[in-house]
Design an enzyme around this catalytic site. Structure first.
Site, PDB file in Angstrom:
ATOM      1  N   ARG A 219       0.845  -1.191   0.000  1.00 38.82           N
ATOM      2  CA  ARG A 219       0.000   0.000   0.000  1.00 38.82           C
ATOM      3  C   ARG A 219       0.885   1.248   0.000  1.00 38.82           C
ATOM      4  O   ARG A 219       2.058   1.210   0.386  1.00 38.82           O
ATOM      5  CB  ARG A 219      -0.916   0.018   1.224  1.00 38.82           C
ATOM      6  CG  ARG A 219      -1.855  -1.179   1.341  1.00 38.82           C
ATOM      7  CD  ARG A 219      -2.705  -1.035   2.598  1.00 38.82           C
ATOM      8  NE  ARG A 219      -3.657  -2.139   2.755  1.00 38.82           N
ATOM      9  CZ  ARG A 219      -3.404  -3.248   3.438  1.00 38.82           C
ATOM     10  NH1 ARG A 219      -2.219  -3.405   4.026  1.00 38.82           N
ATOM     11  NH2 ARG A 219      -4.318  -4.191   3.539  1.00 38.82           N
TER      12      ARG A 219
ATOM     13  N   LYS B 215      -1.480   0.061   7.898  1.00 40.36           N
ATOM     14  CA  LYS B 215      -2.943   0.083   8.005  1.00 40.36           C
ATOM     15  C   LYS B 215      -3.460  -0.870   9.075  1.00 40.36           C
ATOM     16  O   LYS B 215      -4.346  -0.515   9.862  1.00 40.36           O
ATOM     17  CB  LYS B 215      -3.566  -0.272   6.653  1.00 40.36           C
ATOM     18  CG  LYS B 215      -5.091  -0.327   6.674  1.00 40.36           C
ATOM     19  CD  LYS B 215      -5.648  -0.709   5.319  1.00 40.36           C
ATOM     20  CE  LYS B 215      -7.181  -0.800   5.367  1.00 40.36           C
ATOM     21  NZ  LYS B 215      -7.747  -1.184   4.043  1.00 40.36           N
TER      22      LYS B 215
ATOM     23  N   HIS C 236      -2.972   0.929  -5.293  1.00 45.38           N
ATOM     24  CA  HIS C 236      -3.805  -0.189  -4.872  1.00 45.38           C
ATOM     25  C   HIS C 236      -4.213  -1.048  -6.068  1.00 45.38           C
ATOM     26  O   HIS C 236      -4.436  -2.257  -5.924  1.00 45.38           O
ATOM     27  CB  HIS C 236      -5.047   0.322  -4.138  1.00 45.38           C
ATOM     28  CG  HIS C 236      -5.352  -0.452  -2.897  1.00 45.38           C
ATOM     29  ND1 HIS C 236      -4.593  -0.366  -1.750  1.00 45.38           N
ATOM     30  CD2 HIS C 236      -6.323  -1.361  -2.626  1.00 45.38           C
ATOM     31  CE1 HIS C 236      -5.089  -1.160  -0.836  1.00 45.38           C
ATOM     32  NE2 HIS C 236      -6.140  -1.790  -1.333  1.00 45.38           N
TER      33      HIS C 236
ATOM     34  N   ARG D 279      -1.627  -3.518  -6.473  1.00 40.90           N
ATOM     35  CA  ARG D 279      -1.791  -4.538  -5.432  1.00 40.90           C
ATOM     36  C   ARG D 279      -2.850  -5.558  -5.864  1.00 40.90           C
ATOM     37  O   ARG D 279      -2.653  -6.770  -5.745  1.00 40.90           O
ATOM     38  CB  ARG D 279      -2.183  -3.847  -4.124  1.00 40.90           C
ATOM     39  CG  ARG D 279      -2.487  -4.773  -2.954  1.00 40.90           C
ATOM     40  CD  ARG D 279      -2.836  -3.918  -1.731  1.00 40.90           C
ATOM     41  NE  ARG D 279      -3.323  -4.700  -0.611  1.00 40.90           N
ATOM     42  CZ  ARG D 279      -2.541  -5.280   0.297  1.00 40.90           C
ATOM     43  NH1 ARG D 279      -1.229  -5.179   0.182  1.00 40.90           N
ATOM     44  NH2 ARG D 279      -3.057  -5.963   1.302  1.00 40.90           N
TER      45      ARG D 279
ATOM     46  N   HIS E 172      -3.129 -10.122   4.667  1.00 35.20           N
ATOM     47  CA  HIS E 172      -4.496 -10.230   5.177  1.00 35.20           C
ATOM     48  C   HIS E 172      -4.525 -11.125   6.410  1.00 35.20           C
ATOM     49  O   HIS E 172      -3.750 -12.086   6.510  1.00 35.20           O
ATOM     50  CB  HIS E 172      -5.432 -10.808   4.110  1.00 35.20           C
ATOM     51  CG  HIS E 172      -5.715  -9.857   2.985  1.00 35.20           C
ATOM     52  ND1 HIS E 172      -6.183 -10.262   1.757  1.00 35.20           N
ATOM     53  CD2 HIS E 172      -5.580  -8.505   2.914  1.00 35.20           C
ATOM     54  CE1 HIS E 172      -6.333  -9.200   0.967  1.00 35.20           C
ATOM     55  NE2 HIS E 172      -5.974  -8.128   1.649  1.00 35.20           N
TER      56      HIS E 172
ATOM     57  N   TYR F  74     -10.799 -11.471  -4.939  1.00 36.83           N
ATOM     58  CA  TYR F  74     -10.086 -11.613  -6.205  1.00 36.83           C
ATOM     59  C   TYR F  74     -10.580 -12.797  -7.023  1.00 36.83           C
ATOM     60  O   TYR F  74     -10.267 -12.906  -8.216  1.00 36.83           O
ATOM     61  CB  TYR F  74      -8.583 -11.728  -5.943  1.00 36.83           C
ATOM     62  CG  TYR F  74      -8.043 -10.519  -5.230  1.00 36.83           C
ATOM     63  CD1 TYR F  74      -7.924  -9.301  -5.898  1.00 36.83           C
ATOM     64  CD2 TYR F  74      -7.705 -10.568  -3.886  1.00 36.83           C
ATOM     65  CE1 TYR F  74      -7.472  -8.170  -5.239  1.00 36.83           C
ATOM     66  CE2 TYR F  74      -7.244  -9.448  -3.218  1.00 36.83           C
ATOM     67  CZ  TYR F  74      -7.136  -8.254  -3.905  1.00 36.83           C
ATOM     68  OH  TYR F  74      -6.698  -7.135  -3.249  1.00 36.83           O
TER      69      TYR F  74
END
Length: 413
Positions: free
Chosen positions: A251, A276, A351, A354, A377, A386
């Site tokens: 990110r 984040k 992003h 990403r 994650h 995805y």
């Protein structure tokens, strides 16, 4: 704050040279500054300030914000003066000349303005976050003014009418609703309102809405990275940024906070806690990334004591860490330069790189747990989004429809 107009122009002149402005535009801007100096002498202004700059623009252009009525020459004059006002205030040129001027007037507007100051000075929110919240607060403020309402008059019906009037997209409604909900709680906690108006903002189920990430093919990613001219210091920096976004899926916040202490050169790994989520992640130090870091440190990075590896090359902010909007602009710049098809109509930020990394890994039959680990994650649920993008595998999922024998359905109907 520099108030002497000649000294301020000298600083801004250095900044123009540092940024490599083309000769024609550079000369035009310098000429506009000379006109300002002459105007200040006629009006007996000894010190320059934002109000003086805006008065000059209002007298000569009829406005100090951008609008469609201005021709090309007038836009250059406006830009030249706003370069001085923004540099004087923030030490940098504003990203673009604004088209609107948000003035929070009256008691309601004053309280909103104080709230934004609270976010800036007490909560220490980033300027990009504050600008985003300011936009939604101002639109709500204008709605209240237009309908002669105050915060004490609110209801579910009024809030729904506000959202309907603005015709927000689902994402914008969600962000606006979140901004107003937090402000209403602040207003109640600080005695501005007797009741907590946040209860009047209905849930929008935004998180349950089906969203498909923007992705780019591997060939497009290679073209974006290859479009960087790596002979310059800025090119070496931009090349490293694109690699971190494309090869690791980082990110923007992790790119601008990338530090020397996060690299273990002996074991060839990079370790840190994501900005984040605060989740610890570890990446192999790829040869492409390692070589890009070394090249940037040796031949591109300005002398600075900053702990962050990637820093600004512009004279006003030289050696200081980059902001996340700058990383966004860098990615956009090279998508345009690489002539990526339809990039303007798609998301074109870090992003999206990403998302592309995750999707392209999925196409190579890499398992969901591994992709989740790469993206940092907490679980695979966040990664399952995805699956919607891998159309080739989705085509293998539908079951064949069995023949139907019913008096209600006939062939050809």
């Amino acid at each position: 704050m520099v108030t002497d107009v000649q000294a301020l122009i000298s600083l801004c002149d250095d900044e123009l040279v540092s940024r490599g402005y083309v000769a024609v535009l550079y000369g035009r801007i310098k000429a506009e500054w000379e006109k300002l100096i002459s105007w200040m002498k006629i009006h007996n202004f000894t010190d320059f300030s934002e109000s003086v700059g805006f008065q000059y623009c209002d007298e000569t252009l009829g406005t100090h914000i951008s609008n469609e009525r201005l021709n090309h020459d007038e836009k250059i004059r406006l830009r030249a003066i706003r370069m001085l006002t923004s540099y004087q205030k923030d030490g940098d040129f504003e990203f673009r000349t604004p088209r609107i001027e948000r003035l929070f007037l009256g008691n309601t507007g004053s309280n909103m303005h104080l709230y934004l100051s609270y976010l800036r000075n007490v909560q220490h929110f980033s300027e990009s976050t504050i600008r985003n919240k300011e936009q939604y607060l101002y639109e709500f403020f204008c709605y209240l003014e237009k309908h002669s309402l105050t915060l004490e008059n609110l209801s579910v019906e009024i809030m729904e009418d506000f959202f309907r009037t603005l015709d927000y997209s689902l994402a914008s409604r969600h962000n606006c609703g979140s901004t107003l909900r937090i402000y209403f709680r602040y207003a109640h906690d600080h005695g501005i309102t007797e009741k907590d108006n946040s209860v009047f903002i209905l849930k929008d189920n935004y998180k349950h809405h089906c969203k498909i990430p923007t992705t780019y093919e591997e060939d497009e990613i290679r073209r974006i990275i290859s479009s960087v001219e790596r002979s310059s210091a800025t090119g070496k920096r931009d090349y490293l940024i694109l690699l971190l976004a494309a090869e690791y899926g980082w990110r923007s916040s992790d790119i601008v906070n990338f530090r020397f202490s996060q690299i273990d050169w002996d074991k060839n790994v990079i370790r840190f806690n994501q900005h984040k989520t605060d989740i610890p992640v570890e990446y192999p130090l790829l040869s492409s990334v390692g070589n890009a870091i070394i090249d940037y440190l040796k031949h591109g990075r300005p002398l600075t004591d900053s702990e962050e590896i990637i820093v600004s090359a512009e004279s006003a902010k030289k050696g200081r860490p980059l902001s996340t909007p700058t990383v966004h602009s860098i990615v956009t710049k090279y998508m345009k330069k690489a002539h990526i098809k339809n990039w303007k109509s798609k998301k074109h930020d870090p992003h999206s790189l990403r998302h592309s990394l995750a999707t392209n890994m999925l196409k190579k039959n890499i398992s969901m747990p591994i992709i989740s680990t790469v993206l940092g994650h907490q679980n695979t649920e966040s990664t399952k989004i995805y699956l919607k993008v891998d159309t080739e595998k989705l085509r293998q999922c539908p079951l064949s429809i069995p023949a139907m024998y019913s008096k209600h359905y006939k062939v050809g109907r």
